[in-house]
Design a protein around this motif. Structure first.
Motif, PDB file in Angstrom:
ATOM      1  N   SER A 106      -6.518 -43.366  17.942  1.00  0.00           N
ATOM      2  CA  SER A 106      -5.463 -42.572  17.300  1.00  0.00           C
ATOM      3  C   SER A 106      -5.104 -41.356  18.138  1.00  0.00           C
ATOM      4  O   SER A 106      -3.931 -40.996  18.276  1.00  0.00           O
ATOM      5  CB  SER A 106      -5.927 -42.141  15.907  1.00  0.00           C
ATOM      6  N   ARG A 107      -6.126 -40.755  18.721  1.00  0.00           N
ATOM      7  CA  ARG A 107      -5.904 -39.552  19.530  1.00  0.00           C
ATOM      8  C   ARG A 107      -5.090 -39.849  20.782  1.00  0.00           C
ATOM      9  O   ARG A 107      -4.184 -39.097  21.137  1.00  0.00           O
ATOM     10  CB  ARG A 107      -7.259 -38.963  19.919  1.00  0.00           C
ATOM     11  N   TYR A 108      -5.426 -40.946  21.447  1.00  0.00           N
ATOM     12  CA  TYR A 108      -4.790 -41.231  22.738  1.00  0.00           C
ATOM     13  C   TYR A 108      -3.535 -42.103  22.634  1.00  0.00           C
ATOM     14  O   TYR A 108      -2.773 -42.187  23.595  1.00  0.00           O
ATOM     15  CB  TYR A 108      -5.798 -41.892  23.684  1.00  0.00           C
ATOM     16  N   GLU A 109      -3.343 -42.763  21.494  1.00  0.00           N
ATOM     17  CA  GLU A 109      -2.164 -43.612  21.331  1.00  0.00           C
ATOM     18  C   GLU A 109      -1.226 -43.124  20.232  1.00  0.00           C
ATOM     19  O   GLU A 109      -0.189 -43.737  19.977  1.00  0.00           O
ATOM     20  CB  GLU A 109      -2.592 -45.054  21.030  1.00  0.00           C
ATOM     21  N   ASN A 110      -1.622 -42.045  19.553  1.00  0.00           N
ATOM     22  CA  ASN A 110      -0.790 -41.435  18.508  1.00  0.00           C
ATOM     23  C   ASN A 110      -0.422 -42.438  17.414  1.00  0.00           C
ATOM     24  O   ASN A 110       0.745 -42.647  17.084  1.00  0.00           O
ATOM     25  CB  ASN A 110       0.480 -40.824  19.125  1.00  0.00           C
TER      26      ASN A 110
END
Length: 350
Positions: A131-135
């Motif tokens: 979630s953090r790196y792919e939004n």
């Protein structure tokens, strides 16, 4: 004393800020959980090995181990994780977008690594990392992970049925000789078990009407909508047969991780494919226990299964100890590499 505690909290809030205090509390809580689970796992491991002569186990290991087979087992394990990565991508794509293969793979490995720290934390961890790196919404990702786990559950049940069909007499004798399994089975036949479950269901139904009027319910309803979207993503997969084939491949690799490890030891090198399948399935049941990497229960199941095929206890204990250590060493190594590499390949997002 109470005034001193309040004063310390106020002082800490001024120095660090509320956000940092929450992070600090969460970190301390996770450390405590890690220590507790590690103690439980360590106790179970000790409990399994308490009656074994460690000198004899060392002597068994001193007879020679072919580490190339263990290395091959690790490579096979990585292949299963890579296939799991692609399968997860297939579930995510219909609800958001196609994620980067590298980000997804490293998130999966961090998830496995997190499970060694705190059991069952890995599924949430990998969703948080991706979630953090792919939004992408964490709730949606958790929905896709639930689909994954349901697929894995179906495969586990299939493997159990296959072992029972091929080795019914052997497995039934094994279960009847171990009183722990008999007492566990009685739990599902007890009337009180179902009375307690029914009481819980009725209590939840009564609380539902009251809870529906509160603000947390509205927030949870929104999260549930995102979760459902992720869960139902399986209907919109472009190539459903590819999803099925990846699921079969993952579990085939899991099986071969155990089977090729037989050839690393002279005393297990003669065991058949069916013996490997039985060891793998019964060992998988040990992995269900909420301890790091099935520490203890997995060893017990593998040792007991190998005994059914004529492997003496000390040899089985040595096999379980080395194979478990090699598999988890690979997970730790890849988990640490993933933690280092992910921020480097996503510098703009970091």
């Amino acid at each position: 004393m109470r005034k001193q505690i309040i004063f310390c909290k106020i002082a800490l809030a001024k120095i660090c800020g509320k956000g940092k205090i929450l992070i600090l509390k969460k970190t301390i809580f996770n450390i405590v959980k890690f220590v507790i689970y590690l103690c439980i796992g360590g106790f179970l491991l000790w409990f399994v090995y308490r009656n074994y002569d460690m000198k004899e186990i060392k002597a068994t290991l001193g007879q020679g181990i072919n580490y190339w087979w263990l290395l091959l087992s690790m490579v096979i394990g990585l292949l299963s994780h890579f296939s799991r990565t692609i399968r997860w991508q297939m579930l995510i794509e219909p609800i958001e977008k196609k994620t980067r293969l590298s980000n997804t793979f490293f998130a999966v490995m961090i998830g496995y690594f997190a499970n060694l720290l705190i059991p069952r934390m890995g599924e949430i961890s990998r969703c948080g990392v991706l979630s953090r790196y792919e939004n992408i919404s964490v709730s949606k990702l958790i929905g896709t992970v639930v689909v994954e786990r349901l697929s894995d559950l179906i495969m586990l049940l299939f493997c159990i049925a296959l072992v029972l069909g091929l080795q019914f007499n052997l497995v039934s004798d094994f279960l009847s000789e171990n009183t722990d399994f008999s007492s566990f089975a009685q739990l599902f036949t007890s009337v009180w078990t179902y009375v307690i479950l029914l009481s819980i269901v009725l209590a939840l139904r009564l609380l539902k009407k009251w809870f529906a009027k509160t603000s947390p319910y509205k927030k949870l309803k929104g999260l549930w909508a995102k979760f459902s979207e992720g869960f139902l993503a399986v209907k919109n997969i472009k190539n459903k047969w590819a999803f099925v084939l990846h699921t079969l491949f993952i579990w085939l690799m899991y099986f071969f991780m155990i089977y090729v490890s037989f050839f690393a030891f002279e005393f297990t090198s003669h065991l058949s494919l069916i013996a490997g399948l039985t060891t793998f399935v019964l060992g998988s049941l040990g992995m269900v226990a909420p301890v790091q990497g099935g520490m203890g229960p997995w060893h017990f199941m593998v040792i007991a299964t190998l005994q059914m095929y004529g492997i003496v206890e000390n040899e089985g204990a040595a096999f379980a100890l080395i194979v478990w250590s090699s598999v988890n060493a690979m997970i730790v190594l890849m988990g640490l590499i993933s933690l280092i590499v992910l921020p480097l390949i996503n510098r703009e997002k970091t």
